[in-house]
Design an enzyme around this catalytic site. Structure first.
Site, mmCIF file in Angstrom:
data_model
loop_
_atom_site.group_PDB
_atom_site.id
_atom_site.type_symbol
_atom_site.label_atom_id
_atom_site.label_comp_id
_atom_site.label_asym_id
_atom_site.label_seq_id
_atom_site.Cartn_x
_atom_site.Cartn_y
_atom_site.Cartn_z
ATOM 1 N N ARG A 53 28.034 -22.179 4.753
ATOM 2 C CA ARG A 53 29.106 -22.939 4.089
ATOM 3 C C ARG A 53 29.946 -21.989 3.242
ATOM 4 O O ARG A 53 31.158 -22.085 3.171
ATOM 5 C CB ARG A 53 28.518 -24.074 3.225
ATOM 6 C CG ARG A 53 29.551 -24.709 2.307
ATOM 7 C CD ARG A 53 29.129 -26.068 1.742
ATOM 8 N NE ARG A 53 27.737 -26.160 1.370
ATOM 9 C CZ ARG A 53 27.192 -25.582 0.288
ATOM 10 N NH1 ARG A 53 27.936 -24.866 -0.542
ATOM 11 N NH2 ARG A 53 25.916 -25.717 0.029
ATOM 12 N N TYR A 105 53.688 -35.832 6.462
ATOM 13 C CA TYR A 105 52.737 -36.380 7.430
ATOM 14 C C TYR A 105 52.026 -37.595 6.809
ATOM 15 O O TYR A 105 51.641 -37.555 5.632
ATOM 16 C CB TYR A 105 51.733 -35.274 7.812
ATOM 17 C CG TYR A 105 50.545 -35.777 8.570
ATOM 18 C CD1 TYR A 105 50.702 -36.399 9.804
ATOM 19 C CD2 TYR A 105 49.261 -35.634 8.050
ATOM 20 C CE1 TYR A 105 49.603 -36.873 10.499
ATOM 21 C CE2 TYR A 105 48.159 -36.104 8.751
ATOM 22 C CZ TYR A 105 48.341 -36.728 9.976
ATOM 23 O OH TYR A 105 47.263 -37.200 10.650
ATOM 24 N N ASP A 177 53.507 -26.940 4.028
ATOM 25 C CA ASP A 177 52.759 -27.235 5.250
ATOM 26 C C ASP A 177 53.565 -26.646 6.407
ATOM 27 O O ASP A 177 54.647 -27.130 6.741
ATOM 28 C CB ASP A 177 52.588 -28.755 5.392
ATOM 29 C CG ASP A 177 51.709 -29.130 6.580
ATOM 30 O OD1 ASP A 177 51.712 -28.383 7.586
ATOM 31 O OD2 ASP A 177 51.033 -30.181 6.514
ATOM 32 N N LYS A 202 46.926 -27.984 15.750
ATOM 33 C CA LYS A 202 48.186 -28.036 16.492
ATOM 34 C C LYS A 202 48.452 -26.706 17.204
ATOM 35 O O LYS A 202 47.672 -26.308 18.041
ATOM 36 C CB LYS A 202 49.299 -28.455 15.529
ATOM 37 C CG LYS A 202 48.945 -29.683 14.667
ATOM 38 C CD LYS A 202 48.688 -30.896 15.529
ATOM 39 C CE LYS A 202 48.539 -32.218 14.807
ATOM 40 N NZ LYS A 202 47.587 -32.319 13.720
#
Ligand code: PLP
Length: 390
Positions: A53, A105, A177, A202
């Site tokens: 992690r 978004y 973004d 994406k």
């Protein structure tokens, strides 16, 4: 992890940055380090990794690769784009205020209003193409300016340098973004942004086979704070996901070239079609911010939207009748996707609000893939005919 030699172009860094052949075997590709834990030489003495992690070698190579592409010094990967956006919000405290684009978004809007308002953060959503409106929205407690450019689905362009001036004057962070543009076309840190956010799902992944997110900055203190939250919150990607994105970024430049070329040709073709009332594509000279896009971006991207002279149901027929274009949400993969925002990605917005922000029932959003553009044109033509539009 390699230091890339100075001056290498983005096409070269996309393939090599952050990666060196495996020392033990010479394997060229970064292995998928499927480990949760690592042997220590003595208590507290490890070889750079202690628990996955906190850090994993496949993830480290991806993070270095992404940092290099964005022209930043520090990259952090997350389990999704929302995981990266959430981490920026983690940097704020109760009582802070955020100014954000009014057409961010939908998931970002949901996180801000349905999660963080509960934690006593407040948000002003404004048209970030209007710098004065952004300046007016700033308050003494404003700590973050959040913008997307190009925006979704109307492909508006936000002037990142102008936003950086507003953020600097307010002593607030500017986060951009950069999912739609990708670092191949636009590097917000060069224009004064403090942190760049990505949905790796994406274009960076590029093959519609992985969900991921990333943050890149050039500010060591900011990166340390991001890294603290990355580990403390734990929304980190697994090594296989990191491997997939690393493989994707190698071909980002060639894919983006074809996405842009196809989108440019398709936009010009669509503008000539009787069924089409308006094309939203920053590469068209008719786009109101074409000049800004040409200054800020190296090319105009693979996303476009069209306003059809159609009812909601006729537009639904168009998006349902394509064969090459897949009817699906998301974007940025090699395959072309088509969707109807009013019935799909933006259906949660009430009709009057949709109309007010220019999001009509006849609007169709297209993620232009890298197939042959003639097949894309033919496919759309037959879908228009099936809907009785020409
Ligand atoms: N930012 C933008 C611009 C997006 O389009 C999306 C997803 O569609 C996200 C962030 C969220 O990314 P993810 O779906 O990887 O969580």
């Amino acid at each position: 992890m390699s230091e890339e030699p100075d001056g290498e172009r983005i096409e070269t860094r996309a393939i090599h940055a952050g990666q060196v052949p495996d020392e033990a075997t010479g394997a060229l590709m970064t292995p998928i380090y499927a480990n949760s834990t690592y042997e220590q030489d003595a208590p507290g003495e490890h070889r750079g990794y202690e628990y996955s992690r906190t850090g994993n070698p496949t993830r480290s190579d991806l993070e270095a690769n992404l940092a290099s592409l964005e022209g930043g010094s520090y990259g952090r990967a997350f389990a999704s784009g929302m995981g990266s956006i959430n981490t920026v919000l983690n940097l704020l405290s109760a009582g802070d205020h955020v100014v954000a684009s009014d057409d961010v978004y939908g998931g970002t809007h949901r996180l801000f209003t349905q999660v963080y308002e509960e934690y006593d953060l407040s948000f002003s959503f404004v048209d970030t193409t209007d710098s004065e409106a952004v300046r007016d929205a700033v308050r003494p407690e404003t700590e973050l300016l959040w913008v997307e450019t190009p925006t979704n689905p109307l492909l508006r362009i936000v002037d990142i340098a102008a936003m950086a001036e507003v953020a600097d004057a307010a002593e607030a962070l500017l986060a951009v973004d950069n999912t739609f543009a990708t670092p191949y076309l636009q590097r917000p840190l060069e224009h004064g942004a403090d942190v760049v956010s990505h949905s790796l799902t994406k274009y960076l992944g590029g093959h519609s086979d992985v969900v991921g997110g990333a943050l890149v900055t050039d500010d060591e203190d900011l990166d340390e704070r991001i890294g603290f939250h990355q580990n403390a919150v734990g929304a980190t990607p697994g090594p296989f996901d990191c491997f997939l994105v690393l493989r994707g970024t190698k071909t980002l430049p060639v894919r983006m070239e074809r996405h842009c070329e196809n989108a440019r040709r398709l936009a010009a073709w669509l503008a000539e079609q009787p069924a089409v009332e308006r094309v939203y594509y920053p590469g068209l000279e008719s786009h109101p911010q074409h000049d800004l896009a040409a200054r800020q971006m190296d090319d105009f991207g693979g996303m476009l939207s069209v306003e059809l002279d159609a009812t909601l149901s006729e537009a639904s027929t168009v998006v349902s009748e394509t064969d090459v274009f897949m009817l699906a949400e998301s974007l940025g993969g090699v395959e072309s996707l088509i969707e109807q925002p009013a019935a799909m990605t933006h259906a949660a917005i009430p009709p009057e609000e949709r109309e007010a922000i220019g999001l009509s029932d006849g609007l169709v959003r297209i993620s232009v893939g890298i197939e042959h553009v003639a097949d894309l044109e033919r496919d759309l033509q037959s879908a228009f005919a099936a809907a009785g539009l020409q």
